[in-house]
Every structure is written in structure tokens, then in C-alpha cells.
Design a protein around this motif. Structure first.
Motif, PDB file in Angstrom:
ATOM      1  N   LYS A 263       0.823  -1.207   0.000  1.00  0.00           N
ATOM      2  CA  LYS A 263       0.000   0.000   0.000  1.00  0.00           C
ATOM      3  C   LYS A 263       0.858   1.258   0.000  1.00  0.00           C
ATOM      4  CE  LYS A 263      -4.014  -2.136   2.225  1.00  0.00           C
ATOM      5  NZ  LYS A 263      -4.993  -2.072   3.340  1.00  0.00           N
ATOM      6  N   TYR A 264       2.107   1.127   0.443  1.00  0.00           N
ATOM      7  CA  TYR A 264       3.034   2.258   0.443  1.00  0.00           C
ATOM      8  C   TYR A 264       4.306   1.883  -0.301  1.00  0.00           C
ATOM      9  CZ  TYR A 264       0.252   4.604   4.056  1.00  0.00           C
ATOM     10  OH  TYR A 264      -0.761   5.221   4.757  1.00  0.00           O
ATOM     11  N   LEU A 265       4.834   2.863  -1.047  1.00  0.00           N
ATOM     12  CA  LEU A 265       6.134   2.762  -1.702  1.00  0.00           C
ATOM     13  C   LEU A 265       7.053   3.778  -1.037  1.00  0.00           C
ATOM     14  CD1 LEU A 265       4.925   2.831  -5.444  1.00  0.00           C
ATOM     15  CD2 LEU A 265       5.034   0.857  -3.890  1.00  0.00           C
ATOM     16  N   VAL A 266       8.147   3.301  -0.473  1.00  0.00           N
ATOM     17  CA  VAL A 266       9.056   4.161   0.278  1.00  0.00           C
ATOM     18  C   VAL A 266      10.438   4.108  -0.360  1.00  0.00           C
ATOM     19  CG1 VAL A 266      10.163   4.546   2.514  1.00  0.00           C
ATOM     20  CG2 VAL A 266       7.764   3.823   2.424  1.00  0.00           C
ATOM     21  N   ASP A 267      11.073   5.267  -0.508  1.00  0.00           N
ATOM     22  CA  ASP A 267      12.417   5.325  -1.085  1.00  0.00           C
ATOM     23  C   ASP A 267      13.459   5.321   0.036  1.00  0.00           C
ATOM     24  OD1 ASP A 267      14.838   6.037  -2.444  1.00  0.00           O
ATOM     25  OD2 ASP A 267      13.621   6.832  -4.076  1.00  0.00           O
ATOM     26  N   PHE A 268      14.299   4.299   0.047  1.00  0.00           N
ATOM     27  CA  PHE A 268      15.335   4.158   1.065  1.00  0.00           C
ATOM     28  C   PHE A 268      16.584   4.953   0.709  1.00  0.00           C
ATOM     29  CE2 PHE A 268      18.063   1.012   3.657  1.00  0.00           C
ATOM     30  CZ  PHE A 268      17.622   1.537   4.864  1.00  0.00           C
ATOM     31  N   GLY A 269      16.706   5.345  -0.552  1.00  0.00           N
ATOM     32  CA  GLY A 269      17.931   5.984  -1.014  1.00  0.00           C
ATOM     33  C   GLY A 269      17.992   7.474  -0.749  1.00  0.00           C
TER      34      GLY A 269
ATOM     35  N   GLU B 103       9.722  10.615  -2.035  1.00  0.00           N
ATOM     36  CA  GLU B 103      10.182   9.786  -0.908  1.00  0.00           C
ATOM     37  C   GLU B 103       9.173   8.710  -0.521  1.00  0.00           C
ATOM     38  OE1 GLU B 103      11.964  13.967  -0.077  1.00  0.00           O
ATOM     39  OE2 GLU B 103      10.157  13.098  -0.991  1.00  0.00           O
ATOM     40  N   VAL B 104       7.894   9.010  -0.673  1.00  0.00           N
ATOM     41  CA  VAL B 104       6.862   8.049  -0.269  1.00  0.00           C
ATOM     42  C   VAL B 104       5.607   8.277  -1.099  1.00  0.00           C
ATOM     43  CG1 VAL B 104       6.082   9.564   1.632  1.00  0.00           C
ATOM     44  CG2 VAL B 104       5.563   7.105   1.695  1.00  0.00           C
ATOM     45  N   PHE B 105       4.988   7.179  -1.511  1.00  0.00           N
ATOM     46  CA  PHE B 105       3.727   7.227  -2.244  1.00  0.00           C
ATOM     47  C   PHE B 105       2.752   6.248  -1.604  1.00  0.00           C
ATOM     48  CE2 PHE B 105       6.849   8.094  -5.733  1.00  0.00           C
ATOM     49  CZ  PHE B 105       6.503   9.421  -5.957  1.00  0.00           C
ATOM     50  N   GLN B 106       1.484   6.611  -1.584  1.00  0.00           N
ATOM     51  CA  GLN B 106       0.435   5.702  -1.126  1.00  0.00           C
ATOM     52  C   GLN B 106      -0.372   5.222  -2.320  1.00  0.00           C
ATOM     53  OE1 GLN B 106      -2.229   7.212   1.885  1.00  0.00           O
ATOM     54  NE2 GLN B 106      -3.269   5.249   2.140  1.00  0.00           N
ATOM     55  N   LEU B 107      -0.482   3.904  -2.456  1.00  0.00           N
ATOM     56  CA  LEU B 107      -1.269   3.318  -3.533  1.00  0.00           C
ATOM     57  C   LEU B 107      -2.746   3.298  -3.163  1.00  0.00           C
ATOM     58  CD1 LEU B 107       1.047   0.280  -4.359  1.00  0.00           C
ATOM     59  CD2 LEU B 107       0.948   2.480  -5.540  1.00  0.00           C
ATOM     60  N   ASN B 108      -3.577   3.024  -4.145  1.00  0.00           N
ATOM     61  CA  ASN B 108      -5.019   2.906  -3.930  1.00  0.00           C
ATOM     62  C   ASN B 108      -5.295   1.715  -3.014  1.00  0.00           C
ATOM     63  OD1 ASN B 108      -7.780   2.479  -4.054  1.00  0.00           O
ATOM     64  ND2 ASN B 108      -7.918   2.728  -6.266  1.00  0.00           N
ATOM     65  N   THR B 109      -5.743   2.010  -1.804  1.00  0.00           N
ATOM     66  CA  THR B 109      -5.976   0.960  -0.812  1.00  0.00           C
ATOM     67  C   THR B 109      -7.039  -0.023  -1.274  1.00  0.00           C
ATOM     68  OG1 THR B 109      -5.307   2.402   1.012  1.00  0.00           O
ATOM     69  CG2 THR B 109      -6.707   0.522   1.560  1.00  0.00           C
ATOM     70  N   GLN B 110      -8.070   0.467  -1.931  1.00  0.00           N
ATOM     71  CA  GLN B 110      -9.141  -0.421  -2.393  1.00  0.00           C
ATOM     72  C   GLN B 110      -8.618  -1.423  -3.415  1.00  0.00           C
ATOM     73  OE1 GLN B 110     -12.528   1.637  -4.049  1.00  0.00           O
ATOM     74  NE2 GLN B 110     -13.621  -0.260  -4.533  1.00  0.00           N
ATOM     75  N   LEU B 111      -7.758  -0.972  -4.315  1.00  0.00           N
ATOM     76  CA  LEU B 111      -7.181  -1.883  -5.306  1.00  0.00           C
ATOM     77  C   LEU B 111      -6.254  -2.887  -4.629  1.00  0.00           C
ATOM     78  CD1 LEU B 111      -6.677  -2.850  -8.174  1.00  0.00           C
ATOM     79  CD2 LEU B 111      -5.009  -0.990  -8.444  1.00  0.00           C
ATOM     80  N   ALA B 112      -5.424  -2.424  -3.706  1.00  0.00           N
ATOM     81  CA  ALA B 112      -4.519  -3.335  -2.993  1.00  0.00           C
ATOM     82  C   ALA B 112      -5.301  -4.392  -2.212  1.00  0.00           C
ATOM     83  CB  ALA B 112      -3.613  -2.551  -2.047  1.00  0.00           C
ATOM     84  N   ASP B 113      -6.376  -3.973  -1.562  1.00  0.00           N
ATOM     85  CA  ASP B 113      -7.189  -4.928  -0.803  1.00  0.00           C
ATOM     86  C   ASP B 113      -7.901  -5.920  -1.716  1.00  0.00           C
ATOM     87  OD1 ASP B 113      -6.488  -3.821   1.639  1.00  0.00           O
ATOM     88  OD2 ASP B 113      -8.280  -2.561   1.773  1.00  0.00           O
ATOM     89  N   THR B 114      -8.365  -5.453  -2.876  1.00  0.00           N
ATOM     90  CA  THR B 114      -9.017  -6.347  -3.821  1.00  0.00           C
ATOM     91  C   THR B 114      -8.027  -7.358  -4.378  1.00  0.00           C
ATOM     92  OG1 THR B 114     -10.614  -4.625  -4.436  1.00  0.00           O
ATOM     93  CG2 THR B 114     -10.326  -6.456  -5.976  1.00  0.00           C
ATOM     94  N   ALA B 115      -6.832  -6.902  -4.720  1.00  0.00           N
ATOM     95  CA  ALA B 115      -5.802  -7.806  -5.228  1.00  0.00           C
ATOM     96  C   ALA B 115      -5.454  -8.865  -4.190  1.00  0.00           C
ATOM     97  CB  ALA B 115      -4.560  -7.011  -5.616  1.00  0.00           C
ATOM     98  N   PHE B 116      -5.341  -8.445  -2.955  1.00  0.00           N
ATOM     99  CA  PHE B 116      -5.041  -9.385  -1.873  1.00  0.00           C
ATOM    100  C   PHE B 116      -6.176 -10.383  -1.681  1.00  0.00           C
ATOM    101  CE2 PHE B 116      -5.239 -10.230   2.806  1.00  0.00           C
ATOM    102  CZ  PHE B 116      -4.145 -11.088   2.862  1.00  0.00           C
TER     103      PHE B 116
ATOM    104  N   ASP C 138      12.101   1.222  10.500  1.00  0.00           N
ATOM    105  CA  ASP C 138      11.884   2.523  11.131  1.00  0.00           C
ATOM    106  C   ASP C 138      11.614   3.617  10.104  1.00  0.00           C
ATOM    107  OD1 ASP C 138      12.393   1.252  13.535  1.00  0.00           O
ATOM    108  OD2 ASP C 138      14.468   1.972  13.684  1.00  0.00           O
ATOM    109  N   TRP C 139      12.358   3.601   9.001  1.00  0.00           N
ATOM    110  CA  TRP C 139      12.209   4.605   7.962  1.00  0.00           C
ATOM    111  C   TRP C 139      10.815   4.532   7.333  1.00  0.00           C
ATOM    112  CZ3 TRP C 139      14.077   9.028   6.716  1.00  0.00           C
ATOM    113  CH2 TRP C 139      14.105   9.510   5.400  1.00  0.00           C
ATOM    114  N   THR C 140      10.334   3.319   7.125  1.00  0.00           N
ATOM    115  CA  THR C 140       8.986   3.147   6.580  1.00  0.00           C
ATOM    116  C   THR C 140       7.953   3.718   7.530  1.00  0.00           C
ATOM    117  OG1 THR C 140       9.655   1.186   5.340  1.00  0.00           O
ATOM    118  CG2 THR C 140       7.302   1.444   5.783  1.00  0.00           C
ATOM    119  N   LYS C 141       8.099   3.435   8.824  1.00  0.00           N
ATOM    120  CA  LYS C 141       7.170   3.987   9.812  1.00  0.00           C
ATOM    121  C   LYS C 141       7.215   5.509   9.816  1.00  0.00           C
ATOM    122  CE  LYS C 141       5.358   0.293  11.778  1.00  0.00           C
ATOM    123  NZ  LYS C 141       3.898   0.025  11.701  1.00  0.00           N
TER     124      LYS C 141
END
Length: 356
Positions: free
Chosen positions: A142-148, A185-198, A253-256
Motif C-alpha cells: 500500500k506504500y512505496l518508500v524510497d530508502f535511497g 520519498e513516499v507514495f500511497q497506492l489505492n488501498t481499495q485496489l490493494a485490498d481487492t488484489a489481496f 523505522d524509515w517506513t514507519k
């Protein structure tokens, strides 16, 4: 640990498919939609995004026959998009942030496709946190986080009281959230799509093998030492391949920090923030819909060692964990239910993710 495969396998390219000429926006005698769909190009229901040859091959081996559509600006190693009769297409970007961004920009600004209603599914292998999954597990993010995008202090000179040499850019300590000046640095995906895919894939039987089972048995805790399953947790991008317990804790920690406590790190890869930013640029001029982006990453190896193993051994000998082949297979097994639901029930999906 960012993960790919043996050098020899990395050189494998997508299977050669017979090239077809483009034509009007109608189905030909083979049931294919022709190459150009009016002024907007060929419509696509699902675009599967792989990053290197073997990731794409698991789809090409199963969902064909394919029509090759060359696109200017794609990677010279993967210069064509492959599309089938269901209007499902597969593209391969090339590995790393730079290749991903360049290839997705070339795709989305190409006149050969109409991507305004397309669902994009990034499907790739990754390192995995043993506290969240195991080799072979497939994780919908649901989240994309950049570690770099961080400041880094030499690990031999970490200030007293700090638990890491990493900190957000323009911050004063590792725990402070940065101002997000890069806007990637961070993006949030469509939660409804992620939940449906899951929901569509959570009960599929995933592939496994004896080598992966032996690697798991060296971990003393679950889910690392259990069979692979389909899970939901978030993914971390960065071009530097890494391995280690302390680096792994920084990833958590960085993701949080970047998700205000909502995200849960579990997979590490190279491309996803770059891919999403390219799609975002295209969405800004109404070429794609960002609500139609899903990301699944399967664990090909652990991002940190088991007790008694060194981080160097975990990194250098990652292939010994046996996760590569099952991770590839499980991309297909976990991702295909979403692909087929969209393609076969297009009336429900055409105007957006259906509420079920």
C-alpha cells in the motif's frame, strides 16, 4: 537486500515473439486488437510491469499468444511491449531506478497505447523481512518508500546515542521525519485496489522447494520458518543492494517515519518509486490513472541473516536460499487472479475498482 539473480540468468531476455504490423483499431482474424486505437492508440486493460527478463517470462510463457509492439525509448534490451487477445500487456523496464523511470516515461507518452483506463501491476522479486514473510511469499503493497533519499554518516563515525548513520535529508536526528522536498520519498497506492488484489489471491497455493525449506529452517521464528503465503505489507526502493540486521531495522523505522506509522516494511527492491513517479508525471497530463496502480513483490531471499550467520554471507550467498525460482513462479500465482478478474470482468473494472 535488493535481489536479482545470477549474472548468467540476468542476461536472459524476453522470449522472442513474432512481430506483427500495426493497423486500425479493430480486431483482426486472430482475435487481436490492432496496434492503433484511433487517436489515442491501442487500449490496454492490464499492463504488467516487470524489471528484468525472467520476471516477464513467467507471464509470456502462460498468457500468449503475443503481439510485439515496439516502443521508442524503451530499454534496448526490452524494446517491445507484448500484448495478447485479452488486452493484457507485458513490458520490461530494465533494472534500477534509472531504467524504470526512463522506460515508463517512454511507454506512457507513446502514441501507440491508450492507457487512460489501464490497470498497471508492478510484479517483481525482492528481498524480504523475515519478521513479515519468507522466501516465496508474495506481498501486496500500500506504500512505496524510497530508502535511497537519505543523509548517511559513515558507519564508523555514528554519533553517540544514535542507532544508525542514516537520517532524513535536512533533519537533525534519525527519528525525525524529513520535509519530503524531493516529492518522491513516499507514495500511497489505492488501498481499495490493494485490498481487492489481496482478496483475490490470498488463498492461492504458492510454489515451494526443498532448498528454500532448508534455508527457512535456519531461522528460529515465524513467519521466516514457515511456508510462503500471500501477504500485505509495504516495499522499500533503493539502488544499493544491502544486507544486515541493523540496516533492516532502519528499513522498518524509515517506513514507519515516512508513512506516519501506517506502513509496514517487508520487501526491498530498486524500482518502484521511480516507476510510480513516471506514472504520476503521465497522470498529470491525463494519460494514466494513478488509482489503477498495484504492486506485488515476492521474496527471493532474506534481507538479513539468521542467528549465527554474517550479513556478508547472507548477501554474497543469497542464491543458496533457493528463493529465486519460486519467487518468480509466485509472482504469476499471486498476480494472475487480479489480471484475469480485470480482463474477464472488464465491465466491472472499466470505470474504476469495483466495490465488492
Amino acid at each position: 537486500m535488493l535481489t536479482r539473480t545470477f549474472g548468467a540468468v540476468c542476461a536472459i531476455t524476453l522470449a522472442a515473439c513474432a512481430a506483427f504490423s500495426s493497423g486500425p483499431a479493430s480486431a483482426d482474424e486472430d482475435g487481436f486488437s490492432q496496434g492503433e486505437g484511433g487517436s489515442h492508440g491501442r487500449p490496454v486493460k492490464v499492463m504488467i510491469i516487470s524489471m528484468f527478463g525472467p520476471e516477464g517470462q513467467v507471464w509470456l510463457d502462460r498468457l500468449g499468444p503475443w503481439r510485439d509492439i515496439p516502443v521508442d525509448g524503451l530499454s534496448p534490451d526490452y524494446p517491445a511491449v507484448h500484448c495478447n487477445r485479452q488486452d493484457v500487456c507485458v513490458m520490461t523496464t530494465g533494472m534500477g531506478h534509472t531504467n524504470a523511470a526512463a522506460s515508463i516515461m517512454a511507454l506512457t507518452f507513446s502514441p501507440r497505447f491508450d492507457l487512460r483506463r489501464t490497470y498497471f501491476m508492478v510484479a517483481g522479486i525482492a528481498g524480504i523481512d523475515p519478521q513479515q514473510g519468507t522466501v516465496g511469499s508474495a506481498a501486496w503493497a500500500k506504500y512505496l518508500v524510497d530508502f535511497g533519499i537519505q543523509w548517511e554518516i559513515d558507519g564508523r563515525e555514528i554519533p553517540s546515542g544514535w542507532n544508525t548513520g542514516y537520517l532524513g535529508i535536512n533533519t537533525k536526528s534519525p527519528s525525525e521525519k524529513p520535509p519530503l522536498d524531493y516529492r518522491t520519498e513516499v507514495f500511497q497506492l489505492n488501498t481499495q485496489l490493494a485490498d481487492t488484489a489481496f482478496a483475490l489471491s490470498r488463498n492461492v497455493a504458492l510454489a515451494d522447494n526443498a532448498q528454500a525449506q532448508a534455508a527457512r529452517a535456519k531461522y528460529s521464528y515465524a513467519p521466516a520458518n514457515r511456508p510462503p503465503t500471500v501477504i500485505q505489507c509495504d516495499t522499500l526502493a533503493g539502488d544499493t543492494w544491502w544486507s544486515g540486521t541493523l540496516l533492516g531495522q532502519r528499513a522498518r523505522d524509515w517506513t514507519k517515519t515516512l508513512t506516519d506509522g501506517k506502513g509496514v516494511y517487508c520487501t526491498t527492491q530498486q524500482e518502484d518509486n521511480a516507476t510510480y513517479e513516471a506514472l504520476k508525471r503521465a497522470a498529470a497530463v491525463h494519460k494514466v490513472d494513478l488509482n489503477r496502480v498495484a504492486v506485488v513483490r515476492s521474496g527471493s531471499d532474506f534481507d538479513r541473516p539468521y542467528d549465527g550467520q554474517t550479513s556478508a554471507d547472507n548477501l554474497i550467498n543469497y542464491a543458496a536460499q533457493g528463493g529465486f525460482t519460486i519467487a518468480l513462479e509466485n509472482l504469476y500465482r499471486s498476480g494472475n487472479p487480479l489480471v484475469q478478474d480485470i480482463a474477464t470482468h472488464w465491465g466491472e473494472w472499466r470505470d474504476g475498482v469495483p466495490k465488492r
